[in-house]
Every structure is written in C-alpha cells, then in structure tokens.
Design a protein around this motif. Structure first.
Motif, mmCIF file in Angstrom:
data_model
loop_
_atom_site.group_PDB
_atom_site.id
_atom_site.type_symbol
_atom_site.label_atom_id
_atom_site.label_comp_id
_atom_site.label_asym_id
_atom_site.label_seq_id
_atom_site.Cartn_x
_atom_site.Cartn_y
_atom_site.Cartn_z
ATOM 1 N N PHE A 29 3.220 5.018 5.369
ATOM 2 C CA PHE A 29 3.574 4.830 6.778
ATOM 3 C C PHE A 29 2.481 4.027 7.480
ATOM 4 O O PHE A 29 2.754 3.042 8.171
ATOM 5 C CB PHE A 29 3.741 6.224 7.399
ATOM 6 C CG PHE A 29 3.862 6.300 8.889
ATOM 7 C CD1 PHE A 29 5.118 6.339 9.482
ATOM 8 C CD2 PHE A 29 2.745 6.406 9.701
ATOM 9 C CE1 PHE A 29 5.245 6.461 10.863
ATOM 10 C CE2 PHE A 29 2.861 6.521 11.071
ATOM 11 C CZ PHE A 29 4.120 6.555 11.658
ATOM 12 N N THR A 35 5.837 -0.716 11.079
ATOM 13 C CA THR A 35 5.784 0.653 11.597
ATOM 14 C C THR A 35 4.569 0.845 12.495
ATOM 15 O O THR A 35 4.657 1.485 13.545
ATOM 16 C CB THR A 35 5.727 1.670 10.434
ATOM 17 O OG1 THR A 35 6.927 1.539 9.671
ATOM 18 C CG2 THR A 35 5.589 3.087 10.923
ATOM 19 N N ALA A 99 8.804 6.610 9.963
ATOM 20 C CA ALA A 99 8.753 5.571 8.937
ATOM 21 C C ALA A 99 9.973 4.664 9.048
ATOM 22 O O ALA A 99 11.072 5.117 9.389
ATOM 23 C CB ALA A 99 8.684 6.204 7.551
ATOM 24 N N ARG A 100 9.761 3.399 8.763
ATOM 25 C CA ARG A 100 10.804 2.392 8.959
ATOM 26 C C ARG A 100 12.114 2.750 8.261
ATOM 27 O O ARG A 100 13.199 2.530 8.800
ATOM 28 C CB ARG A 100 10.301 1.031 8.482
ATOM 29 C CG ARG A 100 11.248 -0.072 8.851
ATOM 30 C CD ARG A 100 10.745 -1.460 8.676
ATOM 31 N NE ARG A 100 9.513 -1.623 7.953
ATOM 32 C CZ ARG A 100 9.214 -2.710 7.279
ATOM 33 N NH1 ARG A 100 10.067 -3.701 7.213
ATOM 34 N NH2 ARG A 100 8.062 -2.817 6.668
#
Length: 184
Positions: A29, A35, A99-100
């Motif tokens: 992350f 992010t 997180a993306r």
C-alpha cells in the motif's frame, strides 16, 4: 497475538489495530504512488515499517490510532481508516486510505462511518476533522457524504508542513444528528 484495542465488525469489514501479519500488505500500500499520492508520497519498505510501527505504537501510547481494515470475506488487509492525532496535528482526525485494488467499493465509507461513531461515542471527541488535499476529489466526496464541511486551509506538522490541505469536519452534535441516514 493479543491486540491492544477494539475490534469493530461492520457488514463487510473488520476494523482492528494493526497486527504483524498486516505489514506486507501495508508495505505494498505504502509503495504504490497512486495510493500514496495524497498520503505523503510512496515509501520504501523501510519507511513503511516505521509508519506501520508508529501507527501500532499510537494504540499503546495514545489509546487510539487508525484501524487496519480487513475484508471479512477474504481476510485480506485492504487499508487503514480511523482516528488519528499525532503530535502537532491540527485536530482530532478520522482519516482513510484504501488500497487501490479495493477503492471504489464503498469500503472507505463503511469504515469511516464506524470510525466516526468510535471517535464520538467511545473516545468522546467533540469535533472531528479530515485533512484533505484540495485535489483529492475522492476524499472530498467522502467527507461530504459523511456530512463534513470544508473549514478552509490548515497546516500539518513537519515533515508535511508544505502539503496543501483543507480541514473538513463537523462537531459531534452534527454527527449524531445525521449518522442514522448514513448507516449501511
């Protein structure tokens, strides 16, 4: 391992203090430039370790910090959300970062609602802010959905003192008046 702090369960998430098994996902992350664009910038694994330990340590020193977000279905660590007020911070914050791979699924909203409840009802905070870069459209949208309003520019402590941020926020009274409409 024993955790120091509460465990909150929502419809799709478990919010709990960081645990050792969270670190690899935390490091991934922290290394993702997209992010981390509005979260202080991407960090190498060694810096991520220090921020991870700082967050875990805040639970012991201050009695609160951001929660690790665990997706209930998979057991995966998906982000960090919750109360945060390091030394020199401009107020009592509920912040978020997902997180993306998990963005856009409503997880930040679900966790932010639970965290706002925790900050107001358990920690007794009378005011809650969210420090948000004016270009962070997604976080601004979430702050608005939570009922927070832009109170204008504020300043973070070093090493983030040059980061442009606005303080979005609301009082505990305002939160209590509107939270029923936000429940999932």
């Amino acid at each position: 391992m024993a955790l120091y702090g509460p465990i909150i369960v929502t419809e799709r998430l478990i919010l709990r203090p960081p645990a050792p098994e969270d670190f690899d996902a935390w490091a991934d992350f922290s290394a993702d430039p997209e992010t981390m664009r509005f979260l202080g910038g991407a960090q190498p694994r060694s810096s991520a370790w220090r921020s991870f330990c700082g967050m875990a340590g805040a639970w012991h020193i201050a009695g609160f910090a951001m929660f690790s977000l665990i997706e209930r279905v998979s057991g995966r660590w998906i982000g960090r959300v919750g109360p945060w007020q390091p030394e020199g911070w401009p107020g009592s914050e509920v912040g978020w970062g997902v997180a993306r791979a998990f963005a856009g699924k409503g997880y930040a909203r679900e966790a932010a609602i639970a965290s706002m409840d925790y900050a107001v009802d358990t920690l007794g905070w009378e005011d809650v802010i969210h420090t948000i870069d004016p270009e962070n459209i997604a976080s601004i949208a979430l702050a608005k959905r939570l009922g927070s309003v832009n109170r204008g520019p504020t300043r973070l402590p070093p090493p983030y003192e040059d980061a442009p941020v606005d303080a979005w926020g609301q009082t505990a009274v305002e939160w209590r008046a509107q939270r029923a409409r936000l429940k999932l």
